[in-house]
Design a protein around this motif. Sequence first.
Motif, mmCIF file in Angstrom:
data_model
loop_
_atom_site.group_PDB
_atom_site.id
_atom_site.type_symbol
_atom_site.label_atom_id
_atom_site.label_comp_id
_atom_site.label_asym_id
_atom_site.label_seq_id
_atom_site.Cartn_x
_atom_site.Cartn_y
_atom_site.Cartn_z
ATOM 1 N N ASP A 62 11.044 -99.586 -17.965
ATOM 2 C CA ASP A 62 11.511 -98.332 -18.576
ATOM 3 C C ASP A 62 10.464 -97.714 -19.518
ATOM 4 O OD1 ASP A 62 13.544 -96.479 -18.383
ATOM 5 O OD2 ASP A 62 14.652 -97.227 -20.121
ATOM 6 N N HIS A 63 9.206 -98.177 -19.454
ATOM 7 C CA HIS A 63 8.165 -97.665 -20.346
ATOM 8 C C HIS A 63 6.838 -97.357 -19.645
ATOM 9 C CE1 HIS A 63 10.114 -97.778 -24.267
ATOM 10 N NE2 HIS A 63 10.774 -98.818 -23.818
ATOM 11 N N GLY A 64 6.893 -97.136 -18.360
ATOM 12 C CA GLY A 64 5.665 -96.736 -17.670
ATOM 13 C C GLY A 64 4.710 -97.867 -17.363
ATOM 14 N N ALA A 68 8.049 -99.755 -10.938
ATOM 15 C CA ALA A 68 9.255 -99.970 -10.127
ATOM 16 C C ALA A 68 10.028 -98.669 -9.894
ATOM 17 C CB ALA A 68 10.165 -100.996 -10.801
ATOM 18 N N CYS A 69 9.898 -97.725 -10.824
ATOM 19 C CA CYS A 69 10.689 -96.491 -10.782
ATOM 20 C C CYS A 69 9.964 -95.353 -10.072
ATOM 21 C CB CYS A 69 10.991 -96.066 -12.214
ATOM 22 S SG CYS A 69 9.475 -95.602 -13.093
ATOM 23 N N THR A 70 8.874 -95.652 -9.350
ATOM 24 C CA THR A 70 8.066 -94.597 -8.727
ATOM 25 C C THR A 70 8.869 -93.771 -7.714
ATOM 26 O OG1 THR A 70 6.086 -95.972 -8.978
ATOM 27 C CG2 THR A 70 5.955 -94.138 -7.400
ATOM 28 N N VAL A 71 8.824 -92.460 -7.871
ATOM 29 C CA VAL A 71 9.410 -91.525 -6.897
ATOM 30 C C VAL A 71 8.393 -90.412 -6.668
ATOM 31 C CG1 VAL A 71 11.779 -92.006 -7.663
ATOM 32 C CG2 VAL A 71 10.522 -90.071 -8.670
ATOM 33 N N HIS A 72 8.685 -89.543 -5.712
ATOM 34 C CA HIS A 72 7.819 -88.374 -5.507
ATOM 35 C C HIS A 72 8.488 -87.150 -6.109
ATOM 36 C CE1 HIS A 72 6.074 -90.370 -1.615
ATOM 37 N NE2 HIS A 72 5.923 -91.121 -2.693
ATOM 38 N N VAL A 73 7.760 -86.424 -6.929
ATOM 39 C CA VAL A 73 8.234 -85.132 -7.429
ATOM 40 C C VAL A 73 7.241 -84.089 -6.935
ATOM 41 C CG1 VAL A 73 8.685 -83.708 -9.466
ATOM 42 C CG2 VAL A 73 9.387 -86.113 -9.453
ATOM 43 N N GLY A 74 7.737 -83.115 -6.199
ATOM 44 C CA GLY A 74 6.842 -82.121 -5.611
ATOM 45 C C GLY A 74 5.791 -82.776 -4.727
ATOM 46 N N GLY A 75 6.150 -83.867 -4.070
ATOM 47 C CA GLY A 75 5.246 -84.526 -3.139
ATOM 48 C C GLY A 75 4.252 -85.480 -3.773
ATOM 49 N N ARG A 76 4.297 -85.615 -5.090
ATOM 50 C CA ARG A 76 3.345 -86.518 -5.760
ATOM 51 C C ARG A 76 4.083 -87.673 -6.416
ATOM 52 N NH1 ARG A 76 -1.593 -83.221 -7.849
ATOM 53 N NH2 ARG A 76 -1.237 -84.284 -9.798
ATOM 54 N N ARG A 77 3.426 -88.837 -6.415
ATOM 55 C CA ARG A 77 4.097 -89.994 -7.012
ATOM 56 C C ARG A 77 4.040 -89.918 -8.531
ATOM 57 N NH1 ARG A 77 -0.037 -95.179 -6.310
ATOM 58 N NH2 ARG A 77 -1.820 -94.011 -5.534
ATOM 59 N N VAL A 78 5.162 -90.146 -9.161
ATOM 60 C CA VAL A 78 5.252 -90.158 -10.622
ATOM 61 C C VAL A 78 6.221 -91.259 -11.037
ATOM 62 C CG1 VAL A 78 4.825 -87.662 -10.801
ATOM 63 C CG2 VAL A 78 7.172 -88.509 -10.705
ATOM 64 N N LEU A 79 6.295 -91.488 -12.339
ATOM 65 C CA LEU A 79 7.219 -92.489 -12.861
ATOM 66 C C LEU A 79 8.493 -91.792 -13.331
ATOM 67 C CD1 LEU A 79 4.684 -94.642 -14.913
ATOM 68 C CD2 LEU A 79 5.549 -95.039 -12.590
ATOM 69 N N SER A 80 9.623 -92.147 -12.708
ATOM 70 C CA SER A 80 10.865 -91.466 -13.074
ATOM 71 C C SER A 80 11.375 -91.914 -14.437
ATOM 72 C CB SER A 80 11.934 -91.676 -12.002
ATOM 73 O OG SER A 80 12.204 -93.045 -11.809
ATOM 74 N N GLY B 29 4.764 -86.107 -20.611
ATOM 75 C CA GLY B 29 5.797 -86.981 -21.171
ATOM 76 C C GLY B 29 5.444 -88.449 -21.228
ATOM 77 N N THR B 30 4.257 -88.828 -20.764
ATOM 78 C CA THR B 30 3.955 -90.262 -20.656
ATOM 79 C C THR B 30 3.699 -90.925 -22.010
ATOM 80 O OG1 THR B 30 1.606 -89.861 -20.250
ATOM 81 C CG2 THR B 30 3.029 -90.020 -18.326
ATOM 82 N N THR B 31 3.357 -90.143 -23.016
ATOM 83 C CA THR B 31 3.312 -90.675 -24.375
ATOM 84 C C THR B 31 4.625 -90.366 -25.088
ATOM 85 O OG1 THR B 31 0.916 -90.610 -24.704
ATOM 86 C CG2 THR B 31 2.263 -90.376 -26.663
ATOM 87 N N LEU B 32 5.044 -89.116 -25.007
ATOM 88 C CA LEU B 32 6.181 -88.675 -25.817
ATOM 89 C C LEU B 32 7.487 -89.379 -25.431
ATOM 90 C CD1 LEU B 32 7.068 -86.767 -28.079
ATOM 91 C CD2 LEU B 32 7.604 -85.057 -26.319
ATOM 92 N N VAL B 33 7.825 -89.399 -24.155
ATOM 93 C CA VAL B 33 9.107 -89.986 -23.741
ATOM 94 C C VAL B 33 9.115 -91.491 -24.023
ATOM 95 C CG1 VAL B 33 10.673 -90.373 -21.788
ATOM 96 C CG2 VAL B 33 9.502 -88.172 -22.036
ATOM 97 N N ASP B 34 7.986 -92.136 -23.769
ATOM 98 C CA ASP B 34 7.845 -93.561 -24.083
ATOM 99 C C ASP B 34 8.165 -93.810 -25.561
ATOM 100 O OD1 ASP B 34 7.025 -96.267 -23.932
ATOM 101 O OD2 ASP B 34 4.939 -95.749 -24.359
ATOM 102 N N ILE B 101 0.759 -92.346 -13.396
ATOM 103 C CA ILE B 101 0.647 -91.784 -14.746
ATOM 104 C C ILE B 101 -0.387 -90.660 -14.762
ATOM 105 C CG2 ILE B 101 -0.033 -92.301 -17.134
ATOM 106 C CD1 ILE B 101 1.232 -95.097 -16.699
ATOM 107 N N ARG B 102 -1.467 -90.825 -14.013
ATOM 108 C CA ARG B 102 -2.489 -89.757 -13.978
ATOM 109 C C ARG B 102 -1.961 -88.485 -13.313
ATOM 110 N NH1 ARG B 102 -5.876 -94.343 -12.704
ATOM 111 N NH2 ARG B 102 -6.015 -93.810 -10.504
ATOM 112 N N ASN B 103 -0.978 -88.638 -12.402
ATOM 113 C CA ASN B 103 -0.354 -87.457 -11.811
ATOM 114 C C ASN B 103 0.526 -86.719 -12.807
ATOM 115 O OD1 ASN B 103 -1.410 -87.549 -9.245
ATOM 116 N ND2 ASN B 103 0.305 -88.665 -8.343
#
Lengths: 175, 326
Positions: A62-64, A68-80, B29-34, B101-103
Amino acid sequence: MSPTELDTQAPPFAEPHVADQTADVALIVNGRALRLVIDPRVTLLDALREHLQLTGTKKGCDHGQCGACTVHVGGRRVLSCLTLAAAAQGQSITTIEGLAESDRLHPMQQAFIDCDGFQCGYCTAGQIMSAVALLQEPCGPDDDDVRESMSGNICRCGAYPGIVAAVQAVRGRRR
Amino acid sequence: MDPFRFVAAADEHAARAAASAGARYLAGGTTLVDLMKLHVERPRTVVDINALPLTEIAETPGGGVRVGALVRNSDMAHHPLIRARFPLLSQALLAGASPQIRNMATTGGNLLQRTRCYYFRDTSAACNKREPGSGCSALDGCNRIHAVLGTSDHCIATHPSDMCVALAALDAFVLLSGPRGSRVVPLVEFHLMPGDHPERETAIEPGELITAVDVPPLGFATRSAYVKVRDRASYAFALASAAVALDLRGGEIRDARIALGGVATKPWRAREAERTLVGRPPDAASFRAAADAALAGARPRAHNGFKIELAKRTIVRALTRAGAMA
Ligand SMILES: Cc1cc2nc3c(=O)[nH]c(=O)nc-3n(C[C@H](O)[C@H](O)[C@H](O)COP(=O)(O)OP(=O)(O)OC[C@H]3O[C@@H](n4cnc5c(N)ncnc54)[C@H](O)[C@@H]3O)c2cc1C
Ligand code: SF4
Ligand code: FES
Ligand code: FES
């Protein structure tokens, strides 16, 4: 743990779970247009799992820190887990549930099975979402390039050799 | 997370108008939300700036590049102009975090990312940066990951960014837009040393928005390298890193750029080390002398003394790599 047990363990001074407003969020999840009225604190991960019952996407840290939480947003992988659902307003989201076409698995899903790309399976949805995105990204040809590009997904079971083999198989770099 | 009001800003004006006291802009959000999950950040308003048109990478006169504040780290890293003119910057970005994270991570957010000091992230620990005057748990605590350069008696936290190290070497500028107009701050002055006020981390003022970063032209940046050393091969913050560029002509170093990460309280420009290289041949002895000069002022604590030699070797490796380029 049952919900009642949870309640009795909650500290008496816990802040009430209220925000001074709600967020009205429109999302397209796996091709379906959806609308959610939620607390703005809800992450995309929790929106998927708790509000849309799409539990294929997993919560590890839950902290990046695990992928495990990877999804695609607008076709790109991000951490949900680090994405606020409200900030995904209007976006098109793909989760592990959206990869297969009816009964036909995505080639990456099939490759994970064929190459023994998982053990307990907890990290697998995130691994596969990363691996599918990798196919569209700049990534060198070698196993080491795949390892680097998959490094945002941790596997506690150590299924890495099978994961690299699966990605390379789908890229036609092996067998 | 503590409750907050969520505002999606349509443009710069709306963003700044919504950014009242206690507000935070939301980029990747990778710093702020964390940190909001850890209750280290407790904004009353979160202003989503992702709709702002700050996503361009454009050439500037003379061979420089302007990178919008909302350009994602992955897009900057892979952009042909960045790769061709500033390889050290592309390499630094790709050495940071993970592809996911870079995305998400943006130019502006990366500049303002917070330290990874464990005590800063733990609201039960004393920390001058999080709570001014409460003390510093790291001074006599676990300080293996902490800084040896630019520290004070009040804070020894490292600045964790890779991107900023390359930008420091490149003499980049931060473009800001605020209630009182626009201004430009050199990157090396943007981040502050902790001194007596570790809670003051950058030159940004409340409500100010980062709009872009300017990387000025530097011909010899094509001969450059970023080397990062960490506890594992990838997806970890730097224990030591070095961004270097060499101007080599006729077997002699005419000019050099050296900046360090992972060992200092801010992205660390090592000008003294650069000067030692000028007029010398690009060999092991010159590189080692520069590395010694860069770390001359290092002050270790109980657990981070190893970083001094590690940083020196990182500098030597980066210079060797740049020197060997065609
Ligand atoms: C697990 C993990 C590993 C990581 N590893 C690395 C690493 O190895 N190397 C590295 O360099 N970084 C690493 N990072 C940090 C990452 O690079 C930063 O979190 C990211 O760059 C922040 O950008 P963002 O857009 O997500 O910022 P946000 O979280 O959206 O914002 C960060 C801060 O900047 C402010 N802000 C954002 N944009 C603007 C703007 N335009 N104007 C004014 N204020 C603004 C926000 O209000 C907030 O205070 C890691 C992060 C995680 C979670
Ligand atoms: S080193 Fe800085 S950030 Fe860490 S506990 Fe001390 S004051 Fe806080
Ligand atoms: S749950 Fe999102 S990275 Fe671990
Ligand atoms: S298969 Fe168990 S964590 Fe990866």
